[in-house]
Design a protein around this motif. Sequence first.
Motif, PDB file in Angstrom:
ATOM      1  N   VAL A  36       4.962 -10.956  -7.968  1.00  0.00           N
ATOM      2  CA  VAL A  36       5.136 -11.368  -6.576  1.00  0.00           C
ATOM      3  C   VAL A  36       6.548 -11.023  -6.090  1.00  0.00           C
ATOM      4  CG1 VAL A  36       5.243 -13.341  -5.008  1.00  0.00           C
ATOM      5  CG2 VAL A  36       3.419 -13.204  -6.708  1.00  0.00           C
ATOM      6  N   THR A  39       6.986  -7.309  -5.612  1.00  0.00           N
ATOM      7  CA  THR A  39       6.328  -6.840  -4.397  1.00  0.00           C
ATOM      8  C   THR A  39       7.141  -7.207  -3.162  1.00  0.00           C
ATOM      9  OG1 THR A  39       4.250  -7.193  -5.549  1.00  0.00           O
ATOM     10  CG2 THR A  39       4.114  -6.786  -3.192  1.00  0.00           C
ATOM     11  N   THR A  43       8.714  -4.387  -0.770  1.00  0.00           N
ATOM     12  CA  THR A  43       8.232  -4.312   0.608  1.00  0.00           C
ATOM     13  C   THR A  43       9.398  -4.415   1.599  1.00  0.00           C
ATOM     14  OG1 THR A  43       6.182  -5.347  -0.144  1.00  0.00           O
ATOM     15  CG2 THR A  43       6.520  -5.244   2.223  1.00  0.00           C
ATOM     16  N   GLU A  47      10.648  -1.610   4.407  1.00  0.00           N
ATOM     17  CA  GLU A  47      10.915  -1.867   5.833  1.00  0.00           C
ATOM     18  C   GLU A  47      12.300  -1.374   6.245  1.00  0.00           C
ATOM     19  OE1 GLU A  47       8.743  -2.706   7.837  1.00  0.00           O
ATOM     20  OE2 GLU A  47       7.206  -3.409   6.449  1.00  0.00           O
ATOM     21  N   ARG A  50      12.764   2.434   6.151  1.00  0.00           N
ATOM     22  CA  ARG A  50      12.134   3.125   7.276  1.00  0.00           C
ATOM     23  C   ARG A  50      12.906   2.898   8.578  1.00  0.00           C
ATOM     24  NH1 ARG A  50       7.961   1.820   9.363  1.00  0.00           N
ATOM     25  NH2 ARG A  50       7.369   0.428   7.669  1.00  0.00           N
ATOM     26  N   LEU A 102       5.084  -2.606  14.792  1.00  0.00           N
ATOM     27  CA  LEU A 102       4.609  -3.970  14.965  1.00  0.00           C
ATOM     28  C   LEU A 102       5.771  -4.908  15.303  1.00  0.00           C
ATOM     29  CD1 LEU A 102       2.065  -4.271  11.988  1.00  0.00           C
ATOM     30  CD2 LEU A 102       1.553  -3.870  14.397  1.00  0.00           C
ATOM     31  N   GLY A 108      10.716  -9.608   8.851  1.00  0.00           N
ATOM     32  CA  GLY A 108       9.956  -9.724   7.609  1.00  0.00           C
ATOM     33  C   GLY A 108      10.853  -9.530   6.401  1.00  0.00           C
ATOM     34  N   ARG A 111      12.779 -12.614   5.740  1.00  0.00           N
ATOM     35  CA  ARG A 111      11.982 -13.672   5.126  1.00  0.00           C
ATOM     36  C   ARG A 111      11.643 -13.372   3.667  1.00  0.00           C
ATOM     37  NH1 ARG A 111       9.805 -13.630  10.456  1.00  0.00           N
ATOM     38  NH2 ARG A 111       8.266 -12.045   9.880  1.00  0.00           N
ATOM     39  N   LEU A 112      11.581 -12.103   3.323  1.00  0.00           N
ATOM     40  CA  LEU A 112      11.212 -11.722   1.957  1.00  0.00           C
ATOM     41  C   LEU A 112      12.398 -11.791   0.994  1.00  0.00           C
ATOM     42  CD1 LEU A 112       8.852  -8.694   2.745  1.00  0.00           C
ATOM     43  CD2 LEU A 112       8.190 -10.860   1.676  1.00  0.00           C
TER      44      LEU A 112
ATOM     45  N   THR B 180      -0.139   5.812  -1.327  1.00  0.00           N
ATOM     46  CA  THR B 180       0.591   5.397  -0.139  1.00  0.00           C
ATOM     47  C   THR B 180      -0.144   5.823   1.125  1.00  0.00           C
ATOM     48  OG1 THR B 180       2.631   5.685  -1.365  1.00  0.00           O
ATOM     49  CG2 THR B 180       2.822   5.564   1.012  1.00  0.00           C
ATOM     50  N   PRO B 213      -0.151   0.520  -3.489  1.00  0.00           N
ATOM     51  CA  PRO B 213       0.902  -0.244  -4.182  1.00  0.00           C
ATOM     52  C   PRO B 213       1.710  -1.161  -3.267  1.00  0.00           C
ATOM     53  CG  PRO B 213       1.526   2.083  -4.032  1.00  0.00           C
ATOM     54  CD  PRO B 213       0.127   1.966  -3.502  1.00  0.00           C
ATOM     55  N   THR B 214       1.960  -0.727  -2.037  1.00  0.00           N
ATOM     56  CA  THR B 214       2.780  -1.541  -1.130  1.00  0.00           C
ATOM     57  C   THR B 214       2.131  -1.578   0.246  1.00  0.00           C
ATOM     58  OG1 THR B 214       4.667  -0.536  -2.244  1.00  0.00           O
ATOM     59  CG2 THR B 214       5.147  -1.915  -0.338  1.00  0.00           C
ATOM     60  N   VAL B 215       1.991  -2.767   0.781  1.00  0.00           N
ATOM     61  CA  VAL B 215       1.509  -2.876   2.157  1.00  0.00           C
ATOM     62  C   VAL B 215       2.671  -3.365   3.006  1.00  0.00           C
ATOM     63  CG1 VAL B 215      -0.126  -3.983   3.720  1.00  0.00           C
ATOM     64  CG2 VAL B 215      -0.848  -3.352   1.419  1.00  0.00           C
ATOM     65  N   ASP B 216       3.303  -2.459   3.716  1.00  0.00           N
ATOM     66  CA  ASP B 216       4.376  -2.867   4.617  1.00  0.00           C
ATOM     67  C   ASP B 216       3.856  -2.804   6.054  1.00  0.00           C
ATOM     68  OD1 ASP B 216       4.239  -0.202   5.124  1.00  0.00           O
ATOM     69  OD2 ASP B 216       6.242   0.288   4.380  1.00  0.00           O
ATOM     70  N   THR B 217       4.743  -2.982   7.020  1.00  0.00           N
ATOM     71  CA  THR B 217       4.249  -3.053   8.400  1.00  0.00           C
ATOM     72  C   THR B 217       3.641  -1.729   8.861  1.00  0.00           C
ATOM     73  OG1 THR B 217       6.441  -2.490   9.253  1.00  0.00           O
ATOM     74  CG2 THR B 217       5.914  -4.822   9.081  1.00  0.00           C
ATOM     75  N   LEU B 218       4.146  -0.611   8.312  1.00  0.00           N
ATOM     76  CA  LEU B 218       3.590   0.683   8.717  1.00  0.00           C
ATOM     77  C   LEU B 218       2.172   0.852   8.168  1.00  0.00           C
ATOM     78  CD1 LEU B 218       4.347   3.288  10.261  1.00  0.00           C
ATOM     79  CD2 LEU B 218       4.916   4.287   8.052  1.00  0.00           C
ATOM     80  N   GLN B 221      -0.063  -1.266  10.154  1.00  0.00           N
ATOM     81  CA  GLN B 221      -0.365  -0.671  11.447  1.00  0.00           C
ATOM     82  C   GLN B 221      -1.422   0.431  11.308  1.00  0.00           C
ATOM     83  OE1 GLN B 221       2.891   1.220  13.478  1.00  0.00           O
ATOM     84  NE2 GLN B 221       2.216   0.434  15.459  1.00  0.00           N
ATOM     85  N   GLN B 245      -0.305 -10.830  -4.922  1.00  0.00           N
ATOM     86  CA  GLN B 245       1.115 -10.602  -4.581  1.00  0.00           C
ATOM     87  C   GLN B 245       1.244  -9.890  -3.235  1.00  0.00           C
ATOM     88  OE1 GLN B 245      -0.549  -9.265  -7.101  1.00  0.00           O
ATOM     89  NE2 GLN B 245       0.040  -7.150  -7.561  1.00  0.00           N
ATOM     90  N   ILE B 246       0.248  -9.046  -2.911  1.00  0.00           N
ATOM     91  CA  ILE B 246       0.266  -8.361  -1.612  1.00  0.00           C
ATOM     92  C   ILE B 246      -0.042  -9.362  -0.504  1.00  0.00           C
ATOM     93  CG2 ILE B 246      -0.827  -6.544  -0.235  1.00  0.00           C
ATOM     94  CD1 ILE B 246       0.056  -4.880  -2.354  1.00  0.00           C
ATOM     95  N   THR B 249       2.997 -11.421   0.243  1.00  0.00           N
ATOM     96  CA  THR B 249       4.012 -10.624   0.933  1.00  0.00           C
ATOM     97  C   THR B 249       3.636 -10.411   2.392  1.00  0.00           C
ATOM     98  OG1 THR B 249       4.470  -9.527  -1.151  1.00  0.00           O
ATOM     99  CG2 THR B 249       5.308  -8.469   0.831  1.00  0.00           C
ATOM    100  N   LEU B 253       5.697 -11.248   5.778  1.00  0.00           N
ATOM    101  CA  LEU B 253       5.976 -10.219   6.784  1.00  0.00           C
ATOM    102  C   LEU B 253       5.484 -10.650   8.161  1.00  0.00           C
ATOM    103  CD1 LEU B 253       5.130  -6.667   5.393  1.00  0.00           C
ATOM    104  CD2 LEU B 253       7.329  -7.504   6.175  1.00  0.00           C
TER     105      LEU B 253
END
Lengths: 134, 296
Positions: A36, A39, A43, A47, A50, A102, A108, A111-112, B180, B213-218, B221, B245-246, B249, B253
Amino acid sequence: MTVVRSEVVQILTGDDVVRVRQDVRARAVEAGFSLVDQTKIVTAASELARNTLDYGGGGTVLIERVDVGGRKAVRLTFEDQGPGIADIEKALTDGYTTGGGLGLGLGGAKRLANEFSIASNLGQGTRVSITRWK
Amino acid sequence: MANQTDVTLFKVLGGQEHAILTDWQNLLKAGGALQTGRIKEAELDTQCKTFLSQLRASVGTDGGVDKSGNSYSSLRSMLGDISRSRAVQGFSPTETAGFVFSLKQPLFNAINKSSDDAATKAASIWYTSLLLDELGLYTIDVFAKTREEIIARQTREISELSTPVVKLWDGILALPVIGTLDSERTQTIMENLLQAIVDQGAEIAIIDITGVPTVDTLTAQHLLKTIAAARLMGADCVISGIRPQIAQTMVHLGVELNVVSKANLADAFALALARVNKTVVSVKALSRVQKNGPAE
Ligand SMILES: Nc1ncnc2c1ncn2[C@@H]1O[C@H](COP(=O)(O)OP(=O)(O)OP(=O)(O)O)[C@@H](O)[C@H]1O
Ligand SMILES: [Mg+2]
């Protein structure tokens, strides 16, 4: 606080963002983070990387494995020489975006993380730093 | 580079061809050219022979200044073929260029034996060295280009292969996403999915993100866009495979997908079956019902 290991990664393309995620995950695993926590920091890194790329016009991230008061941690410092953020409060607000996203990334990431700091000067660039520990 | 061809080299290539060939082949083999088993002895011998006779022809008609000119074109094309096949066979660049560079010593030896005049020999060796350097570098160029082509092709293949839309049942599609979800892949996925929805008149599409593997805001979207597009085509989406864990997260987010989600593909499939008024029953239960009529 002691720095166990550190590296600087350039963020100039979308592929670099993938690399940042992979490097951050490797450091988080080294620090013994749970799945956790891995991740979460990965994550948050995604963010901020990017944002550095999309809004800062590219930049760097300093990835550090640090020990904070006996706790193993990962600290990330993103830096760019882009336009800067006029209103940081606003940028941190959920749903606020100037790039058709978004609008959740910056808030985010805060918070993470366990620690979050941001400094930005118009016309000079932005620096965002986060730390997460076990 | 010399302005005209080197007569000494030309003569040596004619007169001592056999000795040069044997020397060269021995050197290549001693250097382990056959050890990996990627190339057969007969093939290597043929390549050496053809190269030497081509080299002689090219040197014979050499205008001197420009090795990319006509007199070297067939030699280059032969070398290009060799480099390409080495790249595909998995040779290293060093091994590939070594084919040409290892010819230096046999040629220098032959030139040394060919005349008593030190100045002539020195000039000839200089000429030969430059020539082989250029040809050796050419093999590396071709080698690198071939590898780039292979990588580009594999990238395209992976991007196609890794976004299949599979039919699970009439009206039910599954889209297992692996890796990805960048903008480019999202585009491919979306096109594949929408096409499949139309082709099969699907009512429900399960997007499985176990392999993301990773779920971010992009990523979120991109998923939202795909879901919205599917909805416009008349299909509902279910997301499956959001690992714990996703999920945690995503909550931090603040991302909401606003679709039904299930822990795994099996649960999502059961839900989809229910939506199209189908169910899975055990054969035993079924035959009991057929025999006795439905239970009270
Ligand atoms: N490094 C930066 N330089 C300049 N502006 C920035 C930078 N990082 C963020 N911003 C500004 O802050 C806004 C909010 O950022 P945030 O990451 O929360 O949302 P987003 O990137 O627009 O969308 P999302 O991250 O949800 O995909 C951005 O739209 C941008 O205007
Ligand atoms: Mg962002």
